[in-house]
Design a protein around this motif. Structure first.
Motif, PDB file in Angstrom:
ATOM      1  N   ASP A 198      36.503  47.732  37.562  1.00 45.46           N
ATOM      2  CA  ASP A 198      35.897  46.621  37.324  1.00 45.46           C
ATOM      3  C   ASP A 198      35.856  46.278  39.322  1.00 45.46           C
ATOM      4  O   ASP A 198      37.270  44.847  39.428  1.00 45.46           O
ATOM      5  N   ILE A 200      34.241  43.817  40.500  1.00 47.65           N
ATOM      6  CA  ILE A 200      33.800  42.282  40.959  1.00 47.65           C
ATOM      7  C   ILE A 200      35.134  40.942  40.989  1.00 47.65           C
ATOM      8  O   ILE A 200      35.446  40.616  42.145  1.00 47.65           O
ATOM      9  N   THR A 201      36.297  41.654  39.939  1.00 46.48           N
ATOM     10  CA  THR A 201      37.541  41.294  39.817  1.00 46.48           C
ATOM     11  C   THR A 201      38.487  42.204  40.088  1.00 46.48           C
ATOM     12  O   THR A 201      39.633  41.513  40.018  1.00 46.48           O
ATOM     13  N   ASP A 202      37.885  43.378  40.642  1.00 50.63           N
ATOM     14  CA  ASP A 202      39.239  44.268  41.522  1.00 50.63           C
ATOM     15  C   ASP A 202      40.489  44.940  40.645  1.00 50.63           C
ATOM     16  O   ASP A 202      41.156  44.438  40.754  1.00 50.63           O
ATOM     17  N   GLU A 203      39.692  44.223  39.804  1.00 48.79           N
ATOM     18  CA  GLU A 203      40.596  44.935  38.146  1.00 48.79           C
ATOM     19  C   GLU A 203      40.386  46.438  37.204  1.00 48.79           C
ATOM     20  O   GLU A 203      39.372  47.028  37.527  1.00 48.79           O
ATOM     21  N   ARG A 294      43.008  44.125  30.643  1.00 50.04           N
ATOM     22  CA  ARG A 294      42.586  44.393  32.466  1.00 50.04           C
ATOM     23  C   ARG A 294      43.890  44.329  33.523  1.00 50.04           C
ATOM     24  O   ARG A 294      45.188  43.292  33.060  1.00 50.04           O
ATOM     25  N   PRO A 296      45.864  44.346  37.305  1.00 50.07           N
ATOM     26  CA  PRO A 296      45.064  44.450  38.760  1.00 50.07           C
ATOM     27  C   PRO A 296      44.762  45.827  39.108  1.00 50.07           C
ATOM     28  O   PRO A 296      46.015  47.689  39.093  1.00 50.07           O
ATOM     29  N   ARG A 309      39.252  48.657  47.936  1.00 40.85           N
ATOM     30  CA  ARG A 309      38.348  47.398  46.330  1.00 40.85           C
ATOM     31  C   ARG A 309      37.020  47.320  46.642  1.00 40.85           C
ATOM     32  O   ARG A 309      36.477  46.480  46.000  1.00 40.85           O
TER      33      ARG A 309
END
Length: 687
Positions: A198, A200-203, A294, A296, A309
């Motif tokens: 994802d 957007i959330t960097d996950e 989710r 990291p 990223r």
């Protein structure tokens, strides 16, 4: 009057039983009487077996880390509350197993993770000791340090080592290795769990898309684990053709599964207990389902592939297949550990069965004392080749550990290929052999082998899964066959061969041409015990199987296609792989015999090696006869000599099992004790 007579008869029967018991205890291992001496004179012209110096043989057999093993034996021997009782519930066994591991790490001061990385030989010695205390403990230790810890250290990068090493090593972070799924085990590339990035959330978002993708049989998951290395398909949105998601293949991710403080299951994670198993009930196997969990981006173990990223994928390896091979290649230590540990189980079972067979006396010549059941040819036929195999496997797995240690230091491509082939083949061959042998040992000990306290049932049930995890044995043997076929092609292209296959450097025609008609008929003992004859026979069989299966595959692939041809020839391919592994084992045994510095010990090992080699030839004598490699009279001579060698090994069997150097803490079975076996057995049941 009648009651007095009954009491006298009862007393007389009791006295006879005591006298018989005393006879067993006072003469447990002496040659029974003239029976075996007559047999010896008939078969051997009066020759005696080698004189065994038990201390020298033990010293030669010992690995380089006996000191730490003895320290751990003493530690657990002094802590009876940490020893696994014969009868224990699953829940109690799991908690005891965790206490054993915790005590090993925090009280005995053993920190295995460093050795996994820097000194694998020492790690496997500790693993062997833990498995001797309780096979469940050995497996739980392997899950924590080889699988969970090893995956983080070997598939991650420095940031992962800095964050996780100390806490995995100290057991502060108990973890799992979540690869196998309900629908997929051996076919790891077919895993269905997904890890979608994802941006957007960097996950990464971990999902179990269907019930078939539930992670299954995950050790440490049901009760104790707080983290899992989860193998999942890495999905990158918008990176495929036309903006479709791109599947980058199977990667490994660190996923927390329980709260560090409360131990409660984390949101989105569902954990269930796989329940009572046939064996290894000290290991808490569980099933895991993920629903939009989710983690990291840094939790991707990114040694062989990374995501930036902005969602871009980078890797030093150009294809999914190469990345997959590199990932699994770093996890080969589990197979090494299982092969090594399986030999230890075989040694323990053989020790118990041989000691009991020397102790137990039954029947005999008319009006003569009873004889040891190990004096019966049928018992020798069951146990002596097994004892020889335990020695052969000991040297083969020591070599495997040495090669694995070299691989971890050098990362040399040739050594890597050698270790992959050796670990797959030896793990499959040895664990299958040990599984069968455990049942033979139980049967060889009659009714007393059926008592749980005498351990055959526990060993058999706990060891049985060795044939399945870390690679199903049938699948691993196919990998060996694939490598053999690749090497066969390389041979005719002039390519170089890795160490495991280097006997194929010899001209293939030397093995596949018509055998020398004179050699086919040689029956002399010196010839049959010549290691050159033995090794040539093993390699001839392997080379012939290799050449014939290559021809068959070419033939069937024209009509059935590649997969159909492979399936049509599958039994042939498995036989080929087993034949090759037997050749490797014998070659290592012969080398170790030659390297032994003491003559008496060298002669002892030569006798055991000859029995191993000729027993294997005899087991497949039909193959040799079908191609006229061995004449009918030579086959009879091999059969006769194998029987005689079994008899000679029987005469030194006590010394051979004693040389394994197991303390009573490890053998534990009353009938397998070095002394006062019956006394300990009767005390156990309450007399």
């Amino acid at each position: 009057m009648e009651s007095d007579r009954t009491a006298d008869e009862t007393a007389q029967r009791a006295l006879r039983r005591i006298q018989r018991l005393s006879l067993h205890l006072s003469h447990p291992s002496s040659p029974s009487n003239g029976l075996d001496l007559l047999y010896q004179s008939q078969c051997s012209g009066g020759r005696r077996p080698p004189v065994v110096n038990r201390a020298e043989l033990t010293e030669f057999m010992r690995g380089p880390h006996r000191e730490i093993q003895e320290r751990l034996f003493e530690f657990f021997n002094a802590r009876p509350e940490l020893q696994t009782p014969v009868e224990i519930s699953m829940a109690e066994h799991r908690e005891l197993c965790m206490r054993q591991l915790t005590a090993l790490v925090r009280e005995a001061g053993v920190r295995p993770l460093k050795f996994v990385l820097e000194d694998p030989s020492l790690y496997f010695s500790i693993l062997e000791t833990a498995g001797g205390i309780d096979i469940s403990l050995g497996i739980k230790m392997g899950v924590q340090y080889s699988l969970w810890g090893g995956s983080v250290m070997n598939l991650g990068t420095e940031k992962h080592k800095d964050k996780y090493f100390n806490k995995i090593d100290s057991l502060e972070y108990p973890g799992c290795f979540a690869m196998t799924e309900l629908h997929h085990g051996s076919n790891v590339q077919g895993l269905q769990t997904t890890a979608t990035f994802d941006p957007i959330t960097d996950e990464f978002v971990i999902n179990t898309p269907n019930d078939g993708a539930i992670k299954w049989w995950i050790g440490n998951a049901a009760v104790h684990g707080k983290f899992a290395t989860v193998f999942a398909r890495l999905i990158l949105p918008l990176q495929g053709e036309g903006g479709a998601p791109a599947d980058m293949g199977v990667h490994a991710f660190i996923v927390p599964i329980r709260d560090m403080d409360t131990h409660c299951t984390l949101p989105g994670i569902e954990i269930h207990d796989c329940g009572h198993k046939i064996g290894l009930n000290g290991v808490d196997n569980g099933a895991l389902r993920f629903c939009s969990v989710r983690i990291p981006r840094d939790n991707l173990l990114n040694r062989f592939g990374d995501v930036s990223r902005d969602g871009k994928y980078t890797s030093s390896l150009p294809t999914i297949n190469k990345r997959f091979a590199a990932t699994l290649g770093e996890l080969v230590g589990g197979r090494v550990g299982l092969a090594f540990s399986s030999v230890s189980v075989l040694k323990v079972a053989t020790t118990i069965a041989v000691r009991y067979s020397l102790l137990r006396q039954q029947f005999g010549p008319p009006k003569q004392p009873e004889i040891s059941i190990l004096d019966y040819q049928s018992q020798q036929h069951k146990l002596m080749p097994m004892l020889a195999s335990a020695y052969a496997f000991h040297f083969a797995t020591r070599y495997l550990v040495d090669r694995y240690s070299e691989m971890k230091k050098s990362h040399d491509d040739e050594v890597v290929g050698d270790v992959h082939a050796l670990s797959a083949g030896l793990k499959a061959y040895i664990t299958s052999y040990t599984a069968k042998s455990l049942s033979v040992c139980r049967e060889a000990c009659g009714g007393h082998g059926y008592a749980a306290v005498n351990r055959f049932g526990i060993l058999r049930n706990d060891h049985d899964i060795f044939q399945t995890f870390e690679g199903d044995n049938t699948v691993l043997l196919q990998q060996v066959a694939i490598d053999l076929l690749k090497q066969y092609k390389e041979k005719f292209r002039g390519g170089t061969l890795t160490v495991t296959w280097n006997y194929l450097r010899e001209s293939m025609s030397a093995y596949l041409s018509q055998p020398n008609p004179v050699t086919v008929r040689w029956e002399g003992e010196d010839h049959l015990r010549d290691p050159n004859f033995q090794l040539d026979a093993f390699r001839y069989r392997t080379s012939r199987l290799l050449q014939s299966v290559a021809v068959r595959l070419r033939k069937h692939s024209k009509t059935l296609g590649g997969f159909g041809a492979w399936n049509r020839c599958l039994n042939h391919l498995l036989t080929l792989a087993e034949s090759h592994i037997e050749s490797v084992i014998l070659a290592r045994f012969i080398e170790c015999v030659k390297s032994c510095p003491n003559k008496n010990t060298r002669d002892t090992l030569k006798l055991v090696c000859d029995l191993y080699a000729l027993d294997r030839i005899l087991n497949d004598i039909g193959t040799y006869r079908n191609v006229d490699y061995i004449s009918p009279n030579k086959a009879k001579a091999i059969n006769k000599l194998t029987e005689f060698l079994s008899f000679q090994v029987r005469l030194i069997a006590r010394e051979l099992v004693d040389a394994f150097d197991f303390p009573d803490l490890i053998t534990r079975a009353p009938i397998g004790m070095q002394s006062e076996a019956y006394a300990q057995y009767t005390q156990y049941v309450g007399f």
